[in-house]
Design a protein around this motif. Sequence first.
Motif, PDB file in Angstrom:
ATOM      1  N   ALA A 182       0.832  -1.360   0.106  1.00  0.00           N
ATOM      2  CA  ALA A 182      -0.044  -0.008   0.103  1.00  0.00           C
ATOM      3  C   ALA A 182       1.035   1.245   0.221  1.00  0.00           C
ATOM      4  O   ALA A 182       0.777   2.300  -0.627  1.00  0.00           O
ATOM      5  N   LEU A 183       2.184   1.194   0.878  1.00  0.00           N
ATOM      6  CA  LEU A 183       2.854   2.397   0.986  1.00  0.00           C
ATOM      7  C   LEU A 183       3.465   2.741  -0.320  1.00  0.00           C
ATOM      8  O   LEU A 183       3.561   3.770  -0.924  1.00  0.00           O
ATOM      9  N   MET A 184       4.078   1.673  -1.146  1.00  0.00           N
ATOM     10  CA  MET A 184       4.785   1.646  -2.178  1.00  0.00           C
ATOM     11  C   MET A 184       3.914   1.718  -3.514  1.00  0.00           C
ATOM     12  O   MET A 184       4.523   2.287  -4.458  1.00  0.00           O
ATOM     13  N   SER A 185       2.603   1.966  -3.178  1.00  0.00           N
ATOM     14  CA  SER A 185       1.700   2.323  -4.303  1.00  0.00           C
ATOM     15  C   SER A 185       1.640   3.783  -4.600  1.00  0.00           C
ATOM     16  O   SER A 185       1.193   4.377  -5.733  1.00  0.00           O
TER      17      SER A 185
ATOM     18  N   ILE B 299      11.449   5.307   2.032  1.00  0.00           N
ATOM     19  CA  ILE B 299      12.415   5.933   1.166  1.00  0.00           C
ATOM     20  C   ILE B 299      11.661   6.983   0.172  1.00  0.00           C
ATOM     21  O   ILE B 299      10.868   6.382  -0.636  1.00  0.00           O
ATOM     22  N   LEU B 300      11.917   8.180   0.164  1.00  0.00           N
ATOM     23  CA  LEU B 300      11.005   8.981  -0.795  1.00  0.00           C
ATOM     24  C   LEU B 300      11.857   9.241  -2.161  1.00  0.00           C
ATOM     25  O   LEU B 300      13.192   9.326  -2.062  1.00  0.00           O
ATOM     26  N   ALA B 301      11.183   9.509  -3.346  1.00  0.00           N
ATOM     27  CA  ALA B 301      11.648  10.002  -4.242  1.00  0.00           C
ATOM     28  C   ALA B 301      12.503  11.389  -3.995  1.00  0.00           C
ATOM     29  O   ALA B 301      11.933  12.462  -3.231  1.00  0.00           O
TER      30      ALA B 301
ATOM     31  N   PRO C  83       3.334   7.116  -5.624  1.00  0.00           N
ATOM     32  CA  PRO C  83       4.197   7.616  -6.421  1.00  0.00           C
ATOM     33  C   PRO C  83       5.566   8.254  -5.954  1.00  0.00           C
ATOM     34  O   PRO C  83       6.608   8.228  -6.662  1.00  0.00           O
ATOM     35  N   GLN C  84       5.296   8.865  -4.833  1.00  0.00           N
ATOM     36  CA  GLN C  84       6.435   9.649  -4.159  1.00  0.00           C
ATOM     37  C   GLN C  84       7.352   8.805  -3.259  1.00  0.00           C
ATOM     38  O   GLN C  84       8.260   8.979  -2.752  1.00  0.00           O
ATOM     39  N   ILE C  85       6.819   7.635  -3.179  1.00  0.00           N
ATOM     40  CA  ILE C  85       7.626   6.365  -2.161  1.00  0.00           C
ATOM     41  C   ILE C  85       8.415   5.322  -2.976  1.00  0.00           C
ATOM     42  O   ILE C  85       7.839   4.691  -3.745  1.00  0.00           O
ATOM     43  N   LEU C  86       9.666   5.267  -3.075  1.00  0.00           N
ATOM     44  CA  LEU C  86      10.498   4.466  -3.594  1.00  0.00           C
ATOM     45  C   LEU C  86      10.523   3.036  -3.099  1.00  0.00           C
ATOM     46  O   LEU C  86      10.714   1.889  -3.777  1.00  0.00           O
ATOM     47  N   ASP C  87      10.481   3.105  -1.744  1.00  0.00           N
ATOM     48  CA  ASP C  87      10.745   1.753  -0.996  1.00  0.00           C
ATOM     49  C   ASP C  87      10.278   2.003   0.448  1.00  0.00           C
ATOM     50  O   ASP C  87      10.039   3.028   0.974  1.00  0.00           O
ATOM     51  N   ALA C  88       9.833   0.948   0.920  1.00  0.00           N
ATOM     52  CA  ALA C  88       9.048   0.780   2.374  1.00  0.00           C
ATOM     53  C   ALA C  88       9.219  -0.513   2.921  1.00  0.00           C
ATOM     54  O   ALA C  88       9.282  -1.333   2.327  1.00  0.00           O
ATOM     55  N   ALA C  89       9.005  -0.445   4.207  1.00  0.00           N
ATOM     56  CA  ALA C  89       9.103  -1.553   5.130  1.00  0.00           C
ATOM     57  C   ALA C  89       8.447  -1.073   6.358  1.00  0.00           C
ATOM     58  O   ALA C  89       8.515  -0.109   6.694  1.00  0.00           O
ATOM     59  N   VAL C  90       7.618  -2.243   7.025  1.00  0.00           N
ATOM     60  CA  VAL C  90       7.072  -1.847   8.294  1.00  0.00           C
ATOM     61  C   VAL C  90       7.567  -3.049   9.231  1.00  0.00           C
ATOM     62  O   VAL C  90       7.724  -4.088   9.092  1.00  0.00           O
ATOM     63  N   VAL C  91       7.421  -2.531  10.485  1.00  0.00           N
ATOM     64  CA  VAL C  91       7.629  -3.504  11.685  1.00  0.00           C
ATOM     65  C   VAL C  91       6.697  -3.097  12.868  1.00  0.00           C
ATOM     66  O   VAL C  91       6.078  -2.078  12.776  1.00  0.00           O
TER      67      VAL C  91
END
Length: 140
Positions: free
Chosen positions: A50-53, A79-81, A55-63
């Motif tokens: 959901a986060l990586m969908s 990680i933002l563009a 357009p300004q988010i290049l990569d994501a991880a959740v914990v």
Amino acid sequence: MNRLIAFAGGGLVGLGLLYLSRTLWMLWLLHIIVLISGAENIYPAEVENALMSHPQILDAAVVGIPDEKWGETVMGFVILAEDSSINENEIIAYSREKIAGFKCPKTIKFVNEIPRNPTGKVLRKDLREPYWKGKQRNIS
């Protein structure tokens, strides 16, 4: 002869395909990591997708990080563009449009890099460690 097997243990749930090719047995395992917030199961991959969908988010991880009320709550690392103007509240609001509210990150940390092993798997332990230091899991 193919067999589909399921297993659970050590906090992980998995699904495997066991097959026989001549004399060689192979086992492929798919580990599913689950966060538990209150009595709800949250799958990090769903939140990350959901986060990586965006357009300004290049990569994501959740914990899961400690939460007094729920045991653990979702924290996102993104990680933002370049030249991105999105902030934490906008990311959380965006995730609410994509997934159920209880699954959404409660906080977002902006990072330059998400720790991964040589095969590309997110090192969630490294992301979680500073938040769980000196605390015990409060999940029943």
